[in-house]
Motif scaffolding. Sequence first.
Motif, PDB file in Angstrom:
ATOM      1  N   UNK A  51       0.703  -1.039   0.050  1.00 49.16           N
ATOM      2  CA  UNK A  51       0.047  -0.075   0.008  1.00 49.16           C
ATOM      3  C   UNK A  51       0.857   1.381   0.063  1.00 49.16           C
ATOM      4  N   UNK A  52       2.120   1.165   0.137  1.00 44.88           N
ATOM      5  CA  UNK A  52       2.933   2.172   0.270  1.00 44.88           C
ATOM      6  C   UNK A  52       3.621   2.772  -1.144  1.00 44.88           C
ATOM      7  N   UNK A  53       3.216   1.795  -2.174  1.00 39.83           N
ATOM      8  CA  UNK A  53       3.536   2.361  -3.564  1.00 39.83           C
ATOM      9  C   UNK A  53       2.245   2.901  -4.495  1.00 39.83           C
ATOM     10  N   UNK A  54       2.549   3.413  -5.424  1.00 34.60           N
ATOM     11  CA  UNK A  54       1.518   3.885  -6.403  1.00 34.60           C
ATOM     12  C   UNK A  54       0.783   2.735  -7.007  1.00 34.60           C
ATOM     13  N   UNK A  55      -0.371   2.731  -6.876  1.00 36.62           N
ATOM     14  CA  UNK A  55      -1.395   1.396  -7.442  1.00 36.62           C
ATOM     15  C   UNK A  55      -2.547   2.113  -8.630  1.00 36.62           C
ATOM     16  N   UNK A  56      -2.718   1.317  -9.683  1.00 37.44           N
ATOM     17  CA  UNK A  56      -3.729   1.909 -10.592  1.00 37.44           C
ATOM     18  C   UNK A  56      -4.942   1.272 -10.241  1.00 37.44           C
ATOM     19  N   UNK A  57      -5.375   0.613  -8.844  1.00 39.27           N
ATOM     20  CA  UNK A  57      -6.610   0.029  -8.516  1.00 39.27           C
ATOM     21  C   UNK A  57      -7.020   0.967  -7.262  1.00 39.27           C
ATOM     22  N   UNK A  58      -6.237   1.773  -6.656  1.00 37.09           N
ATOM     23  CA  UNK A  58      -6.677   2.469  -5.335  1.00 37.09           C
ATOM     24  C   UNK A  58      -6.134   3.662  -5.390  1.00 37.09           C
ATOM     25  N   UNK A  59      -6.671   4.734  -5.056  1.00 34.48           N
ATOM     26  CA  UNK A  59      -5.788   6.072  -4.952  1.00 34.48           C
ATOM     27  C   UNK A  59      -5.880   6.199  -3.349  1.00 34.48           C
ATOM     28  N   UNK A  60      -4.931   6.530  -2.593  1.00 34.08           N
ATOM     29  CA  UNK A  60      -4.450   6.681  -1.193  1.00 34.08           C
ATOM     30  C   UNK A  60      -4.109   7.996  -0.884  1.00 34.08           C
ATOM     31  N   UNK A  61      -4.860   8.629  -0.023  1.00 33.52           N
ATOM     32  CA  UNK A  61      -4.787   9.982   0.407  1.00 33.52           C
ATOM     33  C   UNK A  61      -4.153   9.776   1.976  1.00 33.52           C
TER      34      UNK A  61
ATOM     35  N   UNK B  38      -7.420   8.067   3.549  1.00 33.84           N
ATOM     36  CA  UNK B  38      -8.547   7.670   2.826  1.00 33.84           C
ATOM     37  C   UNK B  38      -8.167   6.597   1.527  1.00 33.84           C
ATOM     38  N   UNK B  39      -8.874   5.595   1.195  1.00 32.70           N
ATOM     39  CA  UNK B  39      -8.511   4.789   0.242  1.00 32.70           C
ATOM     40  C   UNK B  39      -9.872   4.740  -0.841  1.00 32.70           C
ATOM     41  N   UNK B  40      -9.403   5.338  -2.327  1.00 33.18           N
ATOM     42  CA  UNK B  40     -10.526   5.231  -3.049  1.00 33.18           C
ATOM     43  C   UNK B  40     -10.443   4.246  -4.004  1.00 33.18           C
ATOM     44  N   UNK B  41     -11.351   3.461  -4.013  1.00 32.35           N
ATOM     45  CA  UNK B  41     -11.351   1.980  -4.901  1.00 32.35           C
ATOM     46  C   UNK B  41     -11.562   2.491  -6.288  1.00 32.35           C
ATOM     47  N   UNK B  42     -11.113   1.738  -7.304  1.00 32.90           N
ATOM     48  CA  UNK B  42     -11.210   1.930  -8.746  1.00 32.90           C
ATOM     49  C   UNK B  42     -12.800   1.658  -9.133  1.00 32.90           C
ATOM     50  N   UNK B  43     -13.358   0.939  -8.256  1.00 29.40           N
ATOM     51  CA  UNK B  43     -14.871   0.470  -8.598  1.00 29.40           C
ATOM     52  C   UNK B  43     -15.545  -0.020  -7.429  1.00 29.40           C
ATOM     53  N   UNK B  44     -16.713   0.126  -7.264  1.00 29.63           N
ATOM     54  CA  UNK B  44     -17.498  -0.193  -6.023  1.00 29.63           C
ATOM     55  C   UNK B  44     -17.512  -1.634  -5.771  1.00 29.63           C
ATOM     56  N   UNK B  45     -17.478  -2.026  -4.383  1.00 33.18           N
ATOM     57  CA  UNK B  45     -17.755  -3.339  -4.005  1.00 33.18           C
ATOM     58  C   UNK B  45     -18.623  -3.541  -2.873  1.00 33.18           C
ATOM     59  N   UNK B  46     -19.108  -4.449  -2.521  1.00 34.15           N
ATOM     60  CA  UNK B  46     -19.881  -4.968  -1.270  1.00 34.15           C
ATOM     61  C   UNK B  46     -18.892  -5.152  -0.288  1.00 34.15           C
ATOM     62  N   UNK B  47     -18.713  -4.322   0.739  1.00 40.60           N
ATOM     63  CA  UNK B  47     -17.602  -4.623   1.978  1.00 40.60           C
ATOM     64  C   UNK B  47     -18.445  -4.826   3.282  1.00 40.60           C
ATOM     65  N   UNK B  48     -17.940  -5.403   4.133  1.00 35.66           N
ATOM     66  CA  UNK B  48     -18.144  -5.472   5.423  1.00 35.66           C
ATOM     67  C   UNK B  48     -17.099  -5.726   6.617  1.00 35.66           C
TER      68      UNK B  48
END
Length: 519
Positions: free
Chosen positions: A396-406, A436-446
Amino acid sequence: MSLLDYSDQYLNKKLSDVTLVIDGTELTAHRSILCERSDYFKAMFSDRFAEGKADRIVLKEASLKYFEVVLKHIYFCNRKNYTVASILPDDFDEVFKVYACAKFYTLDELMQGIISYLEFGGCPTIQMLNNAMAYSIDYLVLEAARKIKYDAHSIVELKIFENLTAQAVEYLLKLKLNTRQSTIFEALVSWMRLNTDKSDLFPKFLKLVDLYILSQEDLEILFKPTKLIDRKICQELINEQAERAKTAIKIVNENVINDPDDLCVLKGIIHFRSLCLDCRSIQFDKDQIIIDLKHQFYLNCLKFEIKQNKMSYTVHASLDSRDWQIIINHSKYDCFGPQVLYFNERPVRFIRINANPDYVFSLKVNIEALYSTEPFEVDPDWALSIPNRNIMPSDIFTTSPIVKICGEKIDQEIRHLIVSTAGPALLLANQYHYISFRLSQPYIIGSMKLQIRHLNSYFVLVSTNLKDWTRVFTEENVEGWRTVTFEKQPVLMIKIVGTKALSPYFRIFGFECPALEVS
């Protein structure tokens, strides 16, 4: 090969030791120069053939007009500022004949120069395809077909088929042209009406068009104003195709789109800026992209990558491009980057992606459609995937195309300044007051897990629109790996807010979503 310039020796009788006779015309030449440039002449002038010692040789296979161009290249190819284009005729049909002559006399350099000239010298695409097929120039066949394929929506208006040879028509019909079958059918019928002397080929060519998905109105142009084929034969072709189409193919864990170049886009604008896949894209045409897989496949997964920062969309599937069923509904979510979409298994031939019509969107061309043996479960109420494995990047400490970390990344931690402990100067200097973690698409999370050290207090919020937030979890004075659980719901963004720590900063050293093991 020598780099010597022999242009001053061209048709020069001085020191000439052989005369080539073509169509009754004598051309003086030099054995050594011919052998140096051409393996054909090198073999001819060897001791194995009678011509090896002959002073006068008749070349029966050559045409004088085109051999003169070949001979000029042999003598002028190393002359300063020489170009192949400078010796070629103006008529492109004749240029192809020069190519055939160069091939016969094994002048590879000239052949390659002619191919480059035809590719970049303005040769019309139809003329290129017809001649390239006639002379078996595979590279130019592929180049011409590529141009026609990606502009196939205009094949009727531009009358592309009407000027093609039968060989070229058959070749194009076997390709995945980027247009509807009705358009291909109309273009083929136009060709058939201009080539009634080739009626024996009509059934063979019609087999290459998916007649069974055409409307009766589309099919009528085969019979009006005059009948091109017997209705009974046409109906037999339709029945045969329809029966074959009933069987969908299941290819496990493999993309049924073998290569981006095989992608058949019925609606959408394909941009090729380079050979690099990342530089290729499909732009939405009036908010839609429609893809034809050319066969029915059992699918439960679709993957594509959005080029813009955000896009809301829906995905629809069809067997005939007329009746569509929605399989993915992300119309209320701002998505970005790679999309991995799971849906209930179904036979699919056509895929339609609808985007927000207010903006211009595009996708990368590396689209995947497959049947996965390890799909995510799909929530029946929300029609969103329920992940059964960690969707966060492994690091999570590197840049990823599937999540934007603030958050502020320092070494192996992500941190934010705790507002309650920060002085005014720090608050102004630091923009991060949460992680914050912004996902690239919505999921059902619990559930999720986060790793913290020392005694910390924090709370977790989730959102689907980046505006309305719901607090789902709170903990005080805890440390180590923490398991966060809450009622399963659609999630597009996760916000973690630290409220207490031993320093002015709240820190996370690891994050997992969903929690693979819920304690």
